[in-house]
Design an enzyme around this catalytic site. Sequence first.
Site, short mmCIF file in Angstrom:
data_model
loop_
_atom_site.label_atom_id
_atom_site.label_comp_id
_atom_site.label_asym_id
_atom_site.label_seq_id
_atom_site.Cartn_x
_atom_site.Cartn_y
_atom_site.Cartn_z
N ASN A 11 0.84 -1.19 0.00
CA ASN A 11 0.00 0.00 0.00
C ASN A 11 0.88 1.25 0.00
OD1 ASN A 11 -1.98 1.90 0.30
ND2 ASN A 11 -2.87 1.03 2.17
N ASN A 71 -6.23 6.25 -1.14
CA ASN A 71 -7.10 5.62 -2.15
C ASN A 71 -7.61 4.25 -1.70
OD1 ASN A 71 -4.97 3.86 -2.44
ND2 ASN A 71 -4.31 4.63 -4.43
N ASP A 72 -7.47 3.92 -0.42
CA ASP A 72 -7.86 2.58 0.05
C ASP A 72 -9.34 2.30 -0.13
OD1 ASP A 72 -5.25 2.49 0.77
OD2 ASP A 72 -5.58 2.28 2.94
N GLY A 102 -5.98 -2.45 0.48
CA GLY A 102 -5.39 -1.12 0.26
C GLY A 102 -4.17 -1.09 -0.65
N ASP A 152 -1.75 -0.99 -3.92
CA ASP A 152 -1.96 -0.16 -5.10
C ASP A 152 -0.69 -0.07 -5.95
OD1 ASP A 152 -0.36 1.66 -3.62
OD2 ASP A 152 -2.17 2.42 -2.62
N ASP A 165 -7.49 -14.83 -18.97
CA ASP A 165 -8.19 -15.60 -17.94
C ASP A 165 -9.20 -16.56 -18.56
OD1 ASP A 165 -8.84 -15.78 -15.01
OD2 ASP A 165 -10.82 -15.19 -15.75
N GLU A 176 -5.14 -19.00 -19.87
CA GLU A 176 -5.29 -19.86 -18.70
C GLU A 176 -6.33 -20.92 -19.05
OE1 GLU A 176 -7.15 -19.76 -14.20
OE2 GLU A 176 -8.12 -18.84 -15.90
CA CA Z 1 -3.95 2.29 -1.15
#
Ligand code: CA
Length: 625
Positions: free
Chosen positions: A138, A143-144, A164, A166, A340, A369
């Site tokens: 983090n 920006n959490d 959190g 980033d 994916d 995948e």
């Molecule tokens: Ca964050």
Amino acid sequence: MKFLLAFFVVFTSVTTVYAQKTEPAIQRIDPTNWWVGMKNPNVQLMVYGNNAGMLNYTINYPGVKLAKTSKVENPNYAFLDLIIAPSTKPGTLKVVGKLGNQIITRLYQLKARTKEAKGTGVTSADLIYLLMPDRFANGDTTNDKFATMADPLADRKSPYLRHGGDFKGIINNLDYLQELGVTALWLTPVIENDELLKQEGPQRMQAGYHGYHFTDHYKVDPRFGGTEGYIQFAKAVHQRGMKLVQDAVYNHISDDHWFYKDLPAKDWLNNWPAYTGSSHKEQALYDEYSADADRKLLLGGWFTSFLPDLNQRNSFLAKYLIQHAIWSTEMFSLDAWRIDTYKYNDQAFMNDCNKALLTEYPSIHLFGESTASRPLGLSYFVKNNVGFPFKSNLPGTLDFPLNYAILDGLKQNFGWDDGVNRVYQTLAEDAVYADPMKMVTSLDNHDMDRYLSVIGNDFDKYKIGVTWLLTTRGIPSWYYGTEILMKNFRDPSDAEVRQDFPGGFAGDKDNKFTASGRNKKENEAFNYVKVLANYRKNTPALHSGKLMQYVPQNGTYVYFRYNAAKTIMIATNTTDKELSLNTARYTERLKGFIGARDVINNKRLSDLSAIAIPAKTVLVLELMK
Ligand code: CA
């Protein structure tokens, strides 16, 4: 004055009625911008807004031709096919929609392409590090969480909520990754997952912290740093000569996706009378005895009840997804894509999508995948040498058969088909693939029990598997934290194998990004990976050299990687006893060499006729003349 007021009242009351029923609007246009100078001159704009499909569209911009406007079932959508001439200048064009005497105008940007290299590809010279941005580090606590988002919570104590992590957190630790020998980063998807917490069965909860539940293709999740943060992140990665792999999801969307709430057409999705899950049985596609019903169930069944399954046979949707892949590559200067849930997609669509990317970016690497336990089954989903009627054009794929074989090779006792024979036999089937060097290999990933737990926390075995991964053929990928001995099983939830990297978050007791924060064993593991990964990085014979493997005998497994400049011998003793390896049977590769450097222990060997290998040990020997 009176007259004017009366007129105003009448006018507004009329328009209010009109607005409720038919007043058209353009709320958004996807892709959100495009570029001049692309190889493919065509782009299809999806115009969305109240009755946007009722408007008659014109575009007046030098070099740009509106070739066709298409309407679909839902009057809120129009699809505009543009042809952009090579000479077109960058700028802002006006998309003009008219209905009667109403005119709606929306500005649309045609940008100049940036000079940054795009689609450079990852190759067998790379080491890809897979991480989950929410769980790595983090770097920006502002920006959490966002009160305006459907899931406004962040709580590190909950396995299902945001923690959190980033882009800034990853940037802060690029030195650590480069020290380890990492050359490319693969992040689980970074696209917005603005959704509520989902219940999956009585025990498991699901939320989009991992990124696989898209809610808006054209937004990067603000909790990671948003679109601007991702651009800066890509720049920081590229400035260090590292590469960026993005994770694509073409198969499904979140049921909180904006267009799921107002679908362009019923056949935008694979619909069933009642919820129907995929069979997950890929055999239905390549088995020459299979039934249509089984194929339909694999491809059209939903991955879970809250992930609507996209019908890629709808040509507007297919274009939407393909253009998003091109847009992302161009916007963020991506080097490669991991795809994916590859086996659940319409395979003709996947070929179209791969072709579009490979045409625009000929060096780009694309790997899917497709969980399949055997090489033959996996080879259906990648460019292959086997005579299936359907021909995939996908350059590479995650190599699950080799992953399972490596784990068995470490878990099982030596036997005819067991133990290290699993590795030998799996590689012996490489003829099914057009280019085995483009396969992406691994020890574990975010959907599997962690490597160290699978092999019973056995550090000797740990080193053997790491050595195989970093010295055999293919493009190795590495799951975050395996280098500092993170462990766990997926039970009771996937979050168990997606724990926070210690030191990435404020208040962490230890910082394992630093040598002083790691304990003795963790440093031993980190240094082992570091030595081998950096040796590999500087040794072309281990990237592009040939592979020769010998039939395993008595629990030993010996193979060579070699080119004109160098030969490396990898000799494994999987038994519990030290042995002296008689090398007479390897003359074909040993001829002309008189000694070797033990790469891991940095020792010299002056006699190659018999090589002592301690119990449960692998030697990496650079041969010397
Ligand atoms: Ca964050």
